[in-house]
Design an enzyme around this catalytic site. Structure first.
Site, PDB file in Angstrom:
ATOM      1  N   GLU A 182     -13.037  -0.035   0.831  1.00  0.00           N
ATOM      2  CA  GLU A 182     -12.061  -0.077  -0.262  1.00  0.00           C
ATOM      3  C   GLU A 182     -12.260  -1.303  -1.138  1.00  0.00           C
ATOM      4  O   GLU A 182     -11.999  -1.257  -2.335  1.00  0.00           O
ATOM      5  CB  GLU A 182     -10.635  -0.101   0.292  1.00  0.00           C
ATOM      6  CG  GLU A 182     -10.168   1.195   0.879  1.00  0.00           C
ATOM      7  CD  GLU A 182      -8.698   1.149   1.268  1.00  0.00           C
ATOM      8  OE1 GLU A 182      -8.063   0.066   1.184  1.00  0.00           O
ATOM      9  OE2 GLU A 182      -8.179   2.202   1.653  1.00  0.00           O
ATOM     10  N   HIS A 192     -11.675  10.084  -9.357  1.00  0.00           N
ATOM     11  CA  HIS A 192     -10.560  10.037 -10.303  1.00  0.00           C
ATOM     12  C   HIS A 192      -9.418  10.980  -9.918  1.00  0.00           C
ATOM     13  O   HIS A 192      -8.806  11.620 -10.764  1.00  0.00           O
ATOM     14  CB  HIS A 192     -11.053  10.277 -11.737  1.00  0.00           C
ATOM     15  CG  HIS A 192     -11.748   9.076 -12.294  1.00  0.00           C
ATOM     16  ND1 HIS A 192     -13.065   8.811 -12.003  1.00  0.00           N
ATOM     17  CD2 HIS A 192     -11.301   8.072 -13.072  1.00  0.00           C
ATOM     18  CE1 HIS A 192     -13.407   7.678 -12.604  1.00  0.00           C
ATOM     19  NE2 HIS A 192     -12.359   7.211 -13.257  1.00  0.00           N
ATOM     20  N   CYS A 220       0.808  -1.225   0.000  1.00  0.00           N
ATOM     21  CA  CYS A 220       0.000   0.000   0.000  1.00  0.00           C
ATOM     22  C   CYS A 220       0.839   1.272   0.000  1.00  0.00           C
ATOM     23  O   CYS A 220       0.296   2.367  -0.117  1.00  0.00           O
ATOM     24  CB  CYS A 220      -0.976  -0.002   1.172  1.00  0.00           C
ATOM     25  SG  CYS A 220      -2.234  -1.279   1.026  1.00  0.00           S
TER      26      CYS A 220
END
Length: 136
Positions: free
Chosen positions: A123, A80, A36
């Protein structure tokens, strides 16, 4: 016994609405070998949970349509985007949930009947974080 004559219990009404957005992030505070710490993305799912002790006509905690400003915020500010570039904190799901709760309370809650209970940020299908708003 007819259902119309049954005593109604006291309590609170609770609703939820799910929103989503696409974004990337990395968690630079993690060791370089942690996956991550590298750039990656998610289809984030955000659930807003509201409550009220009584309903507004015609029987709503809050009209779901009145939550549109929150969706606009997600679309214009987070969708985005690289979250670590647009937020001033490490973009973990936990901290993102708290941030979204604060934004909702400041920008949406004053104009609606319901009160925010929690924000859940997912997530993946299997992992989520939830921020519960403290009651005063």
């Amino acid at each position: 016994m007819k259902s119309s004559t049954a005593p109604l219990p006291s309590g609170r009404f609770t609703i939820g609405k799910v929103f989503d957005f696409e974004a990337g992030h990395r968690l630079p505070g993690l060791p370089p070998e942690h996956k991550c710490s590298r750039q990656h993305g998610h289809t984030y799912e955000v659930e807003i949970i509201l409550t009220a002790p009584a309903l507004q006509e015609p029987g709503f905690v809050t009209d779901f349509g009145d939550l549109a400003p929150f969706k606009r915020y997600l679309n214009t500010e987070l969708d985005h985007q690289n979250l670590h570039e647009v937020l001033d904190f490490e973009p973990t799901s936990e901290l993102l949930a708290r941030h979204l709760a604060g934004w909702f309370i400041q920008n949406v809650q004053p104009g609606i009947a319901g009160r925010l209970v929690a924000v859940r940020v997912r997530e993946t299908r299997r992992s989520w974080a939830r921020f519960d708003v403290a009651t005063t």
